[in-house]
Design a protein around this motif. Sequence first.
Motif, short mmCIF file in Angstrom:
data_model
loop_
_atom_site.label_atom_id
_atom_site.label_comp_id
_atom_site.label_asym_id
_atom_site.label_seq_id
_atom_site.Cartn_x
_atom_site.Cartn_y
_atom_site.Cartn_z
N LEU A 136 -0.58 -1.31 -7.17
CA LEU A 136 -0.43 0.14 -7.02
C LEU A 136 -1.72 0.84 -7.41
N ARG A 137 -2.34 0.41 -8.49
CA ARG A 137 -3.60 1.02 -8.94
C ARG A 137 -4.68 0.87 -7.86
N LYS A 138 -4.77 -0.31 -7.26
CA LYS A 138 -5.77 -0.54 -6.22
C LYS A 138 -5.50 0.28 -4.98
N ILE A 139 -4.24 0.43 -4.61
CA ILE A 139 -3.90 1.25 -3.44
C ILE A 139 -4.22 2.71 -3.72
N GLU A 140 -3.82 3.21 -4.87
CA GLU A 140 -4.06 4.61 -5.22
C GLU A 140 -5.55 4.92 -5.32
N SER A 141 -6.34 3.96 -5.74
CA SER A 141 -7.78 4.20 -5.88
C SER A 141 -8.53 3.96 -4.57
N GLY A 142 -7.84 3.46 -3.54
CA GLY A 142 -8.47 3.20 -2.26
C GLY A 142 -9.14 1.85 -2.16
N ARG A 143 -9.01 1.01 -3.19
CA ARG A 143 -9.63 -0.32 -3.16
C ARG A 143 -8.92 -1.26 -2.20
N ILE A 144 -7.64 -1.02 -1.94
CA ILE A 144 -6.93 -1.75 -0.88
C ILE A 144 -6.75 -0.73 0.24
N ALA A 145 -7.64 -0.78 1.21
CA ALA A 145 -7.65 0.23 2.27
C ALA A 145 -6.58 0.00 3.32
N THR A 146 -6.12 -1.24 3.46
CA THR A 146 -5.11 -1.54 4.47
C THR A 146 -3.97 -2.34 3.83
N PRO A 147 -3.19 -1.69 2.96
CA PRO A 147 -2.08 -2.40 2.32
C PRO A 147 -1.02 -2.79 3.36
N ALA A 148 -0.26 -3.82 3.04
CA ALA A 148 0.81 -4.28 3.93
C ALA A 148 1.84 -3.17 4.13
N PHE A 149 2.40 -3.14 5.34
CA PHE A 149 3.40 -2.12 5.65
C PHE A 149 4.56 -2.16 4.65
N SER A 150 5.04 -3.36 4.34
CA SER A 150 6.18 -3.47 3.43
C SER A 150 5.84 -2.92 2.04
N THR A 151 4.60 -3.06 1.63
CA THR A 151 4.18 -2.52 0.34
C THR A 151 4.19 -1.00 0.37
N VAL A 152 3.61 -0.43 1.41
CA VAL A 152 3.59 1.03 1.53
C VAL A 152 5.00 1.57 1.68
N ALA A 153 5.82 0.89 2.46
CA ALA A 153 7.21 1.33 2.65
C ALA A 153 7.98 1.31 1.34
N GLY A 154 7.76 0.28 0.53
CA GLY A 154 8.43 0.20 -0.78
C GLY A 154 8.01 1.31 -1.71
N ILE A 155 6.72 1.60 -1.73
CA ILE A 155 6.23 2.68 -2.59
C ILE A 155 6.76 4.02 -2.09
N ALA A 156 6.70 4.24 -0.78
CA ALA A 156 7.18 5.50 -0.20
C ALA A 156 8.67 5.70 -0.50
N ALA A 157 9.46 4.65 -0.36
CA ALA A 157 10.90 4.76 -0.65
C ALA A 157 11.13 5.10 -2.12
N THR A 158 10.37 4.48 -2.99
CA THR A 158 10.49 4.75 -4.43
C THR A 158 10.15 6.20 -4.74
N LEU A 159 9.15 6.74 -4.03
CA LEU A 159 8.72 8.12 -4.26
C LEU A 159 9.48 9.13 -3.39
N ASP A 160 10.45 8.63 -2.60
CA ASP A 160 11.25 9.47 -1.71
C ASP A 160 10.36 10.20 -0.70
N LEU A 161 9.39 9.46 -0.16
CA LEU A 161 8.49 9.99 0.86
C LEU A 161 8.88 9.47 2.24
N SER A 162 8.77 10.30 3.22
CA SER A 162 8.97 9.89 4.60
C SER A 162 7.72 9.14 5.06
N LEU A 163 7.92 7.98 5.69
CA LEU A 163 6.76 7.25 6.23
C LEU A 163 6.08 8.04 7.33
#
Length: 102
Positions: A44-71
């Motif tokens: 999560l730290r690497k994604i938020e800082s931009g160090r992982i520029a292309t995170p896996a879809f399932s990772t982004v979807a999991g974070i978005a669901a946790t934060l109640d964000l629409s993909l």
Amino acid sequence: MVRLPLTQDEVARGQRIGALLRQARGERSMLEVSLAAGISPETLRKIESGRIATPAFSTVAGIAATLDLSLDQLWGEASQDRAGAMATGAGERAVHPRTLNT
């Protein structure tokens, strides 16, 4: 398999995704969000800082669901061309959970 280097646009989009997720996380701890999303706090730290520029879809979807964000909203915000968005004022929108799902 050889992986091609990321383009500047891909790197910039990854940084925008990270910033949007960080903004949406707000006061919640990185540990709380990462555990709820099923990822490590380091990921999560690497994604938020931009160090992982292309995170896996399932990772982004999991974070978005946790934060109640629409993909759809997350992708729309992250895919904007910053220069074009700033010229129209669209780049100044804040991310609010589920605000576009009406």
